[in-house]
Design a protein around this motif. Structure first.
Motif, short mmCIF file in Angstrom:
data_model
loop_
_atom_site.label_atom_id
_atom_site.label_comp_id
_atom_site.label_asym_id
_atom_site.label_seq_id
_atom_site.Cartn_x
_atom_site.Cartn_y
_atom_site.Cartn_z
N GLY A 162 12.47 -4.88 3.99
CA GLY A 162 12.59 -3.44 4.10
C GLY A 162 13.95 -3.01 4.64
N THR A 163 13.95 -1.90 5.35
CA THR A 163 15.16 -1.34 5.94
C THR A 163 15.15 -1.60 7.44
N ALA A 164 16.30 -1.91 8.00
CA ALA A 164 16.41 -2.14 9.43
C ALA A 164 17.50 -1.26 10.02
N ILE A 165 17.17 -0.63 11.12
CA ILE A 165 18.14 0.12 11.91
C ILE A 165 18.56 -0.81 13.05
N GLY A 166 19.85 -1.10 13.14
CA GLY A 166 20.35 -1.99 14.17
C GLY A 166 21.27 -1.28 15.14
N ALA A 167 21.65 -1.98 16.21
CA ALA A 167 22.60 -1.46 17.21
C ALA A 167 22.20 -0.08 17.70
N ASN A 168 20.91 0.12 17.92
CA ASN A 168 20.38 1.40 18.42
C ASN A 168 20.74 2.59 17.52
N GLY A 169 20.79 2.34 16.21
CA GLY A 169 21.03 3.43 15.28
C GLY A 169 22.42 3.47 14.69
N ALA A 170 23.33 2.65 15.20
CA ALA A 170 24.71 2.67 14.72
C ALA A 170 24.92 1.91 13.42
N VAL A 171 23.96 1.06 13.04
CA VAL A 171 24.07 0.28 11.81
C VAL A 171 22.73 0.34 11.08
N VAL A 172 22.78 0.56 9.77
CA VAL A 172 21.57 0.55 8.94
C VAL A 172 21.73 -0.55 7.89
N LEU A 173 20.69 -1.38 7.76
CA LEU A 173 20.73 -2.53 6.87
C LEU A 173 19.64 -2.45 5.82
N ASP A 174 19.96 -2.84 4.60
CA ASP A 174 18.99 -2.98 3.53
C ASP A 174 18.73 -4.47 3.34
N ALA A 215 0.82 -1.22 0.00
CA ALA A 215 0.00 0.00 0.00
C ALA A 215 0.85 1.26 0.00
N GLY A 216 2.17 1.12 -0.04
CA GLY A 216 3.04 2.28 -0.09
C GLY A 216 3.48 2.80 1.26
N ILE A 217 3.30 1.99 2.30
CA ILE A 217 3.73 2.37 3.65
C ILE A 217 5.07 1.69 3.93
N GLU A 218 6.07 2.48 4.22
CA GLU A 218 7.41 1.95 4.49
C GLU A 218 7.51 1.51 5.94
N VAL A 219 7.77 0.23 6.16
CA VAL A 219 7.97 -0.28 7.52
C VAL A 219 9.47 -0.39 7.75
N VAL A 220 9.92 0.25 8.83
CA VAL A 220 11.34 0.22 9.19
C VAL A 220 11.49 -0.46 10.54
N TRP A 221 12.37 -1.43 10.62
CA TRP A 221 12.67 -2.04 11.91
C TRP A 221 13.73 -1.20 12.60
N ALA A 222 13.55 -0.93 13.89
CA ALA A 222 14.52 -0.14 14.65
C ALA A 222 14.79 -0.86 15.96
N THR A 223 15.99 -1.39 16.11
CA THR A 223 16.27 -2.32 17.20
C THR A 223 17.68 -2.16 17.75
N ALA A 224 17.89 -2.68 18.93
CA ALA A 224 19.24 -2.77 19.49
C ALA A 224 19.97 -4.00 18.97
N ARG A 225 19.25 -4.88 18.31
CA ARG A 225 19.82 -6.15 17.86
C ARG A 225 20.93 -5.95 16.83
N ALA A 226 21.72 -7.01 16.67
CA ALA A 226 22.81 -7.02 15.71
C ALA A 226 22.35 -7.61 14.37
N ARG A 227 23.22 -7.48 13.40
CA ARG A 227 22.92 -7.88 12.02
C ARG A 227 22.45 -9.32 11.92
N HIS A 228 23.12 -10.25 12.60
CA HIS A 228 22.81 -11.66 12.40
C HIS A 228 21.41 -12.01 12.89
N SER A 229 20.98 -11.44 14.02
CA SER A 229 19.64 -11.79 14.52
C SER A 229 18.55 -11.05 13.74
N ILE A 230 18.87 -9.86 13.22
CA ILE A 230 17.93 -9.18 12.33
C ILE A 230 17.71 -10.02 11.07
N ASP A 231 18.79 -10.56 10.54
CA ASP A 231 18.72 -11.41 9.36
C ASP A 231 17.82 -12.62 9.61
#
Length: 279
Positions: free
Chosen positions: A65-77, A39-55
């Protein structure tokens, strides 16, 4: 309550918010995220988690979608099905050393781990206090070093600290009262405190994403349940929390949703998707 326009971005915390208490994503939530994206709504995950558990979580529900990891220190596509690191913000090596020194002086016996975009290095004393759920890593498989993550191998994006006799909330209060230069101190409700580079939070990463997408804060809704979500909730046009959120979060929310075990985020996404379908 803040004035809002049509919400086109929903940034959501994971543990205690999007995830149920068993740390899984329900079928309803997976479907709601997919429908929102269509529907055109961008869902972004924002977490303290690390790359491997986000994956692992993304693979479990098909999130792309896009994930913000490590409380903002890492951004993942996650668009390609695997997490591609698109941005990182590291803590300078000298700041890592000074932050550890300050916290050790405040609370003798504290143990540390240093986190990189892909690596996790723990002091032996830190690993001894861990269970798998703390970092989604088996303690006996953790890379151990009393010197932390070597900067010539991978930069540190987050420092975590814990103590065997002091609760994480008490440790947070002690360190926050004293202050530590050069870091952003936070607490996610986990059994440790977390420190990223000064000024780095879920909010700072989300702001950069939205600026790149040409989306203003009033068109963003943020959902979270813990202290590390507060900057993001303050920045977004709409601040939401599940009913199980910490009181400090409930106090600033524009709206309290159902609990995480009752698919709070899914229900909100379904509302937005139905609203867009009526336009």
């Amino acid at each position: 309550m803040k004035r809002t326009e049509e919400v086109v971005v929903v940034a959501t915390d994971l543990d205690g918010t999007l995830l149920r208490s068993d740390r899984t994503i329900s079928e309803r939530t997976a479907s709601a995220m997919a429908a929102a994206a269509s529907a055109g709504i961008e869902v972004v995950w924002a977490t303290a988690r690390a790359r491997h558990s986000i994956d692992e979580l993304a693979a479990s529900c098909g999130f792309r979608g896009t994930a913000i990891g490590a409380n903002g220190a890492v951004v993942l596509d996650l668009a390609g099905g695997t997490p591609t690191i698109v941005a990182t913000t590291s803590v300078p090596a000298e700041t890592v050393a000074s932050a550890k020194s300050v916290v050790r002086a405040l609370v003798p016996g504290v143990a540390f781990a240093t986190v990189g975009a892909t690596r996790f290095v723990a002091e032996a004393g830190y690993a001894e206090l861990c269970v798998f759920a703390d970092h989604h890593r088996h303690p006996h498989e953790m890379e151990l070093s009393d010197h932390g993550l070597s900067a010539d191998v991978e930069s540190t994006v987050k420092i975590v600290a814990r103590h065997k006799d002091t609760t994480s909330e008490a440790l947070y209060e002690l360190v926050a009262a004293a202050g530590v230069d050069g870091v952003e101190l936070t607490h996610s409700g986990a059994p440790y405190i977390e420190m990223s580079a000064a000024g780095i939070s879920k909010a700072s990463a989300l702001q950069k994403l939205c600026e790149r997408w040409g989306i203003s804060p009033v068109s963003v809704a943020a959902v979270g349940d813990a202290r590390n979500d507060l900057p993001m909730l303050a920045w977004a046009g709409t601040a939401l929390c599940p009913s199980n959120a910490a009181q400090v979060v409930r106090a600033v929310a524009d709206r309290v949703l159902e609990s995480n075990d009752d698919d709070a985020v899914a229900r909100y996404l379904e509302e937005l998707t139905a609203r867009r379908a009526e336009l």
